[in-house]
Design a protein around this motif. Structure first.
Motif, PDB file in Angstrom:
ATOM      1  N   LEU A 199      33.567  14.696 -43.370  1.00 35.89           N
ATOM      2  CA  LEU A 199      34.956  14.651 -43.099  1.00 35.89           C
ATOM      3  C   LEU A 199      35.834  15.206 -44.201  1.00 35.89           C
ATOM      4  N   ALA A 200      36.900  15.945 -43.882  1.00 33.04           N
ATOM      5  CA  ALA A 200      37.745  16.637 -44.555  1.00 33.04           C
ATOM      6  C   ALA A 200      39.093  16.403 -44.068  1.00 33.04           C
ATOM      7  N   VAL A 201      40.028  16.456 -45.013  1.00 34.51           N
ATOM      8  CA  VAL A 201      41.605  16.529 -44.659  1.00 34.51           C
ATOM      9  C   VAL A 201      42.027  17.651 -44.311  1.00 34.51           C
ATOM     10  N   PHE A 202      42.494  17.694 -42.933  1.00 33.25           N
ATOM     11  CA  PHE A 202      43.096  19.022 -42.547  1.00 33.25           C
ATOM     12  C   PHE A 202      44.471  18.952 -42.660  1.00 33.25           C
ATOM     13  N   VAL A 203      45.129  19.994 -43.428  1.00 30.48           N
ATOM     14  CA  VAL A 203      46.644  20.599 -43.440  1.00 30.48           C
ATOM     15  C   VAL A 203      47.031  21.764 -42.666  1.00 30.48           C
ATOM     16  N   ARG A 204      47.528  21.565 -41.415  1.00 34.66           N
ATOM     17  CA  ARG A 204      48.059  22.846 -40.382  1.00 34.66           C
ATOM     18  C   ARG A 204      49.258  23.052 -40.831  1.00 34.66           C
ATOM     19  N   SER A 205      49.623  24.382 -40.983  1.00 34.49           N
ATOM     20  CA  SER A 205      50.992  24.546 -41.288  1.00 34.49           C
ATOM     21  C   SER A 205      51.497  25.869 -40.748  1.00 34.49           C
ATOM     22  N   LEU A 206      52.739  25.789 -40.115  1.00 34.56           N
ATOM     23  CA  LEU A 206      53.262  26.942 -39.506  1.00 34.56           C
ATOM     24  C   LEU A 206      54.646  27.137 -40.410  1.00 34.56           C
ATOM     25  N   THR A 207      54.684  28.386 -40.771  1.00 38.57           N
ATOM     26  CA  THR A 207      55.630  28.710 -41.990  1.00 38.57           C
ATOM     27  C   THR A 207      56.604  29.649 -41.341  1.00 38.57           C
ATOM     28  N   TYR A 208      57.733  29.622 -41.750  1.00 35.46           N
ATOM     29  CA  TYR A 208      58.954  30.389 -41.137  1.00 35.46           C
ATOM     30  C   TYR A 208      59.732  31.047 -42.235  1.00 35.46           C
ATOM     31  N   LEU A 209      60.326  32.105 -42.120  1.00 39.06           N
ATOM     32  CA  LEU A 209      61.210  32.813 -42.896  1.00 39.06           C
ATOM     33  C   LEU A 209      62.778  32.186 -42.854  1.00 39.06           C
ATOM     34  N   LYS A 210      63.435  32.758 -43.374  1.00 39.10           N
ATOM     35  CA  LYS A 210      64.879  32.087 -43.628  1.00 39.10           C
ATOM     36  C   LYS A 210      65.700  32.636 -42.355  1.00 39.10           C
ATOM     37  N   ASP A 211      65.122  33.478 -41.523  1.00 43.12           N
ATOM     38  CA  ASP A 211      65.775  33.879 -40.306  1.00 43.12           C
ATOM     39  C   ASP A 211      65.193  33.235 -39.311  1.00 43.12           C
ATOM     40  N   THR A 212      64.160  32.272 -39.497  1.00 50.60           N
ATOM     41  CA  THR A 212      63.487  31.454 -38.736  1.00 50.60           C
ATOM     42  C   THR A 212      62.197  32.069 -37.888  1.00 50.60           C
ATOM     43  N   SER A 213      62.016  33.180 -38.260  1.00 52.23           N
ATOM     44  CA  SER A 213      61.050  34.112 -37.720  1.00 52.23           C
ATOM     45  C   SER A 213      59.592  33.277 -38.251  1.00 52.23           C
ATOM     46  N   PHE A 214      58.642  33.053 -37.513  1.00 52.41           N
ATOM     47  CA  PHE A 214      57.411  32.640 -37.875  1.00 52.41           C
ATOM     48  C   PHE A 214      56.596  33.654 -38.435  1.00 52.41           C
ATOM     49  N   PHE A 215      55.784  33.398 -39.722  1.00 53.25           N
ATOM     50  CA  PHE A 215      54.998  34.476 -40.063  1.00 53.25           C
ATOM     51  C   PHE A 215      53.508  34.030 -40.695  1.00 53.25           C
ATOM     52  N   GLN A 216      53.391  32.748 -40.865  1.00 52.88           N
ATOM     53  CA  GLN A 216      52.008  32.395 -41.426  1.00 52.88           C
ATOM     54  C   GLN A 216      51.656  30.920 -40.953  1.00 52.88           C
ATOM     55  N   TYR A 217      50.125  31.153 -40.449  1.00 54.17           N
ATOM     56  CA  TYR A 217      49.446  29.992 -40.054  1.00 54.17           C
ATOM     57  C   TYR A 217      48.496  29.628 -40.961  1.00 54.17           C
ATOM     58  N   THR A 218      48.367  28.155 -41.472  1.00 47.97           N
ATOM     59  CA  THR A 218      47.417  28.081 -42.650  1.00 47.97           C
ATOM     60  C   THR A 218      46.797  26.834 -42.343  1.00 47.97           C
ATOM     61  N   VAL A 219      45.516  26.781 -42.470  1.00 50.48           N
ATOM     62  CA  VAL A 219      44.674  25.491 -42.276  1.00 50.48           C
ATOM     63  C   VAL A 219      44.061  25.265 -43.623  1.00 50.48           C
ATOM     64  N   SER A 220      44.278  24.311 -44.238  1.00 53.96           N
ATOM     65  CA  SER A 220      43.745  23.701 -45.558  1.00 53.96           C
ATOM     66  C   SER A 220      42.883  22.706 -45.382  1.00 53.96           C
ATOM     67  N   MET A 221      41.764  22.724 -45.672  1.00 53.09           N
ATOM     68  CA  MET A 221      40.406  21.699 -45.603  1.00 53.09           C
ATOM     69  C   MET A 221      40.520  20.982 -46.933  1.00 53.09           C
ATOM     70  N   HIS A 222      40.618  19.832 -47.245  1.00 56.79           N
ATOM     71  CA  HIS A 222      40.701  19.152 -48.490  1.00 56.79           C
ATOM     72  C   HIS A 222      39.489  18.201 -48.619  1.00 56.79           C
ATOM     73  N   ARG A 223      38.874  18.182 -49.703  1.00 59.51           N
ATOM     74  CA  ARG A 223      37.954  17.041 -49.950  1.00 59.51           C
ATOM     75  C   ARG A 223      38.912  15.542 -49.961  1.00 59.51           C
ATOM     76  N   PRO A 224      38.488  14.698 -49.322  1.00 60.62           N
ATOM     77  CA  PRO A 224      39.103  13.477 -49.233  1.00 60.62           C
ATOM     78  C   PRO A 224      39.199  12.713 -50.507  1.00 60.62           C
ATOM     79  N   ASP A 225      38.136  12.921 -51.388  1.00 60.45           N
ATOM     80  CA  ASP A 225      37.991  12.143 -52.585  1.00 60.45           C
ATOM     81  C   ASP A 225      38.599  12.897 -53.902  1.00 60.45           C
TER      82      ASP A 225
END
Length: 244
Positions: A199-225
């Motif tokens: 099991l891992a901790v998943f952090v999924r992020s949708l990141t936007y620019l100042k003009d509200t344009s979407f530009f990046q999707y990130t999936v980070s998988m963290h060791r829970p310990d």
């Protein structure tokens, strides 16, 4: 470059906490004692202690002093857009980054559909983060080629956001995040040295620019310990105002 006295004191106290001179559950010396120890004013000591509070290293308890918190896990701020490089610097993790993949790849179909994107072309970057020979995070980033036409391995290995903001002049404004705990596939489990049930901790992020344009999707998988996730919340009154 001259470093402010309170930052020097905060760094010295941080090092002492991380090396066990002030163990978790113990209290730091009193403000007068610290002022004498560092030949500084109590106001300077208070500013240094505030730095430790912001880093989640201590908690002030009225009538008792500053108690050292458990730092076995790295603190990941949920509400901020904080890069791993910035986290590495602020928490003195001495982490290393290995680029596992760097290639052209479309956004996942579900994300492209969710955002109603007509051009899902992206650069895919997968990176493994390691601290003291222990793998702790795998990041997978999809960066739209519309805004970032190319990424070098060196840029991926250091700081993508430094490249985005300082060289491409992108103004990164906000992100939406979801956090879940999920099983990972065998490749990720092996890279992160996970034990069953993988099991891992998943952090999924949708990141936007100042003009509200979407530009990046990130999936980070963290060791829970290895991580704890923190947020700041303030209760609102029944009438909608802030409770002070």
């Amino acid at each position: 470059m001259v470093i402010a006295k309170y930052l020097q004191i905060a760094q010295d106290l941080t090092d002492k906490i991380k090396h066990g001179q002030y163990p978790a559950g113990d209290f730091l010396p009193s403000e007068p004692a610290l002022a004498q120890l560092y030949s500084s004013s109590r106001e300077t000591i208070r500013k240094a202690l505030n730095e430790l509070i912001d880093a989640c290293l201590i908690q002030k308890i009225k009538g008792k002093g500053s108690m050292v918190l458990d730092i076995n896990r790295f603190v990941f701020p949920v509400s901020d857009i904080t890069t791993f490089s910035e986290l590495n610097l602020s928490q003195k993790m001495n982490a290393t980054t290995q680029v596992l993949a760097l290639e052209n790849r479309n956004l996942p179909q579900a994300i492209a559909h969710q955002l109603a994107l007509t051009d899902p072309a992206a650069i895919f970057v997968r990176r493994l983060r390691t601290v003291d020979s222990e793998p702790i995070v795998i990041d997978e980033d999809y960066v739209l080629k519309k805004y970032v036409p190319a990424i070098t391995k060196e840029q991926a290995q250091t700081s993508l956001y430094s490249y985005f903001e300082k060289e491409l002049n992108l103004e990164i404004a906000y992100a939406t995040k979801t956090i879940t705990v999920e099983p990972v596939d065998e490749l990720i489990a092996e890279k992160l040295h996970l034990q069953q049930p993988n099991l891992a901790v998943f952090v999924r992020s949708l990141t936007y620019l100042k003009d509200t344009s979407f530009f990046q999707y990130t999936v980070s998988m963290h060791r829970p310990d290895k991580f704890k996730f923190v947020d700041f919340a303030r209760r609102k009154s029944a009438h909608g105002g802030l409770v002070l």
